[in-house]
Scaffold this motif. Structure first.
Motif, short mmCIF file in Angstrom:
data_model
loop_
_atom_site.label_atom_id
_atom_site.label_comp_id
_atom_site.label_asym_id
_atom_site.label_seq_id
_atom_site.Cartn_x
_atom_site.Cartn_y
_atom_site.Cartn_z
N UNK A 38 0.86 -1.17 0.00
CA UNK A 38 0.00 0.00 0.00
C UNK A 38 0.90 1.23 0.00
N UNK A 39 0.35 2.38 -0.33
CA UNK A 39 1.12 3.60 -0.50
C UNK A 39 2.00 3.90 0.72
N UNK A 67 4.68 -0.57 -13.14
CA UNK A 67 3.95 -0.74 -11.89
C UNK A 67 2.45 -0.81 -12.19
N UNK A 68 1.75 -1.61 -11.43
CA UNK A 68 0.30 -1.66 -11.54
C UNK A 68 -0.31 -1.15 -10.24
N UNK A 69 -1.35 -0.37 -10.38
CA UNK A 69 -2.09 0.21 -9.25
C UNK A 69 -3.45 -0.47 -9.20
N UNK A 70 -3.76 -1.04 -8.05
CA UNK A 70 -5.05 -1.72 -7.90
C UNK A 70 -5.83 -1.01 -6.80
N UNK A 75 -14.48 1.17 2.03
CA UNK A 75 -14.42 2.34 2.89
C UNK A 75 -13.64 1.92 4.13
N UNK A 76 -12.52 2.52 4.45
CA UNK A 76 -11.85 3.57 3.68
C UNK A 76 -11.22 2.98 2.41
N UNK A 77 -10.98 3.84 1.41
CA UNK A 77 -10.40 3.36 0.15
C UNK A 77 -9.03 2.72 0.38
N UNK A 78 -8.75 1.70 -0.41
CA UNK A 78 -7.47 1.00 -0.31
C UNK A 78 -6.88 0.88 -1.71
N UNK A 79 -5.59 1.20 -1.82
CA UNK A 79 -4.87 1.11 -3.08
C UNK A 79 -3.60 0.31 -2.84
N UNK A 80 -3.30 -0.62 -3.73
CA UNK A 80 -2.09 -1.42 -3.63
C UNK A 80 -1.28 -1.29 -4.91
N UNK A 81 0.03 -1.34 -4.75
CA UNK A 81 0.95 -1.25 -5.88
C UNK A 81 1.79 -2.52 -5.95
N UNK A 82 2.07 -2.95 -7.18
CA UNK A 82 2.94 -4.09 -7.40
C UNK A 82 3.59 -3.93 -8.77
N UNK A 83 4.57 -4.77 -9.03
CA UNK A 83 5.24 -4.73 -10.33
C UNK A 83 4.40 -5.47 -11.37
N UNK A 84 4.44 -4.97 -12.58
CA UNK A 84 3.82 -5.67 -13.70
C UNK A 84 4.76 -6.79 -14.15
#
Length: 112
Positions: A38-39, A67-70, A75-84
């Motif tokens: 996560x960020x 990078x891919x952003x998912x 609630x609350x919003x959740x964003x995860x990052x990983x490598x493509x």
């Protein structure tokens, strides 16, 4: 003889522009080591990076397919990052470069 009329046409030069900024390699390495972050987790793994630089770097790497952003609709919003897949494919080259760098550190240290 130079195969490329312009340096921008060289694949190696192009690759280095994608990963060559001060913060790109630490971001890529943190995502590779942790698979998904996560960020705020990513920010903690990349010591010294500002929110603005992290956000900008992630957006650029997402646009470049590294990078891919998912985003999860929670609630609350959740964003995860990983490598493509392309980002993952970069890792063996980075490991080889790190090995070379380590050998050069020893060589330079012993030469002084």
């Amino acid at each position: 003889m130079n195969r490329y009329k312009r340096k921008e046409d060289c694949p190696l030069t192009f690759a280095l522009t994608l990963i060559g900024s001060k913060w790109r390699l630490p971001i890529i390495w943190a995502l590779w080591k942790n698979k998904t972050l996560r960020y705020n987790e990513l920010k903690r793994h990349v010591d010294g990076i500002t929110n603005m630089v992290l956000s900008q770097s992630l957006k650029e790497m997402e646009n470049q397919g590294i990078v891919v952003r998912k985003q999860f609709l929670e609630i609350p919003p959740r964003v995860e990052y990983s490598l493509t897949e392309a980002g993952e494919a970069l890792i063996p080259s980075l490991e080889s470069l790190a090995k070379w760098g380590k050998a050069m550190q020893v060589k330079v240290k012993n030469h002084v």
